[in-house]
Design a protein around this motif. Structure first.
Motif, short mmCIF file in Angstrom:
data_model
loop_
_atom_site.label_atom_id
_atom_site.label_comp_id
_atom_site.label_asym_id
_atom_site.label_seq_id
_atom_site.Cartn_x
_atom_site.Cartn_y
_atom_site.Cartn_z
N ALA A 192 -0.75 55.16 62.82
CA ALA A 192 0.03 54.16 62.26
C ALA A 192 -0.70 52.77 62.30
CB ALA A 192 1.50 54.22 62.63
N GLY A 193 -1.90 52.63 62.35
CA GLY A 193 -2.61 51.45 62.48
C GLY A 193 -2.58 50.62 63.56
N ILE A 194 -2.31 51.67 64.59
CA ILE A 194 -2.27 50.93 66.16
C ILE A 194 -3.12 51.78 66.98
CG2 ILE A 194 -1.02 50.46 68.13
CD1 ILE A 194 1.34 49.65 66.27
N SER B 276 -12.05 52.85 65.90
CA SER B 276 -11.27 52.03 64.95
C SER B 276 -12.44 51.87 63.63
CB SER B 276 -10.79 50.77 65.44
OG SER B 276 -12.24 50.04 65.55
N MET C 256 -7.94 46.12 65.08
CA MET C 256 -6.83 46.51 64.87
C MET C 256 -6.04 46.14 66.21
SD MET C 256 -7.67 50.43 64.02
CE MET C 256 -6.11 51.24 63.50
N PRO C 257 -4.48 45.98 65.97
CA PRO C 257 -3.79 46.15 67.19
C PRO C 257 -3.59 47.06 68.15
CG PRO C 257 -2.35 46.11 65.19
CD PRO C 257 -3.60 46.21 64.83
N HIS D 25 3.50 45.95 65.22
CA HIS D 25 3.65 46.04 63.85
C HIS D 25 3.58 44.78 63.29
CE1 HIS D 25 4.01 50.26 63.31
NE2 HIS D 25 4.69 50.36 64.49
N ILE E 111 0.04 44.37 61.99
CA ILE E 111 -0.34 45.39 60.56
C ILE E 111 0.38 44.80 59.54
CG2 ILE E 111 0.03 47.54 59.80
CD1 ILE E 111 0.25 48.66 62.76
N SER E 112 1.47 44.50 59.33
CA SER E 112 2.17 43.89 58.26
C SER E 112 1.58 42.69 57.43
CB SER E 112 3.74 43.65 58.66
OG SER E 112 3.77 42.46 59.24
#
Length: 139
Positions: A19-21, A48, A53-54, A119, A122-123
Motif C-alpha cells: 500500500a505504498g509503505i 522501493s 517512500m514512507p 498515509h 502517500i496522499s
C-alpha cells in the motif's frame, strides 16, 4: 518496486512493501551497527526501486550504535519514518535517531496510528501536522 520481502543486516531486518509503505521489522534484541544500517538502506533502495517512500520501522528492544543512527538519519530513500515500539527505552532510541534526520520522524506505540500518519505522505498532502517533539505520538 520489488514484490515480496528482502532480508538485510544478516537477517536481523526484514523489509516489505504494501500500500505504498515500506515495512521494516528488526528482530527484537538485535544490536544494529553501521554496517547493518548501510545494508538496510541498500535493501530499502532495492525494495522501493529507488523511489523514496514512507516507512514503518518496527524496532522493539533494538539497540542501535551512534554511527548506525547517523547513517539512518542521512538516508534520502524515505519520505518519512514512523518508528513503532513498545517501551520507554524504544522511545529514547527513536528520539536519539531523530536528531539529525532529513525527513519527518515520529514514534508510535500504536500500529494503526503510525500507519494513519504515514498515509498522509502517500496522499500527497505532505507532512501532517501534529507532534512538536517528534516522538510523542503515544497511544
Amino acid at each position: 518496486m520489488m514484490p515480496g520481502q528482502i532480508s538485510a543486516a544478516d537477517g536481523k531486518n526484514v523489509l516489505s512493501v504494501g500500500a505504498g509503505i515500506i515495512t521494516s521489522v528488526w528482530q527484537p534484541g538485535s544490536f544494529v551497527d553501521v554496517d547493518d544500517a548501510k545494508d538496510a538502506m541498500r535493501a530499502v533502495a532495492q525494495i522501493s526501486g529507488g523511489i523514496p517512500m514512507p516507512m514503518l520501522s518496527e524496532m522493539t528492544d533494538v539497540e542501535i550504535s551512534a554511527a548506525a543512527r547517523y547513517e539512518f538519519a542521512q538516508t534520502t530513500g524515505v519520505l518519512a519514518i514512523a518508528v513503532l515500539g513498545s517501551s520507554t527505552v524504544d522511545r529514547v532510541v527513536a528520539a536519539a535517531m531523530s536528531r539529525h534526520t532529513r525527513y519527518p520522524h515520529e514514534f508510535f506505540t500504536s500500529r494503526d496510528e503510525a500507519m494513519a500518519w504515514l498515509h498522509n505522505f502517500i496522499s500527497g498532502r505532505g507532512e501532517p501536522g501534529g507532534y512538536g517533539d517528534g516522538i510523542s505520538a503515544l497511544a
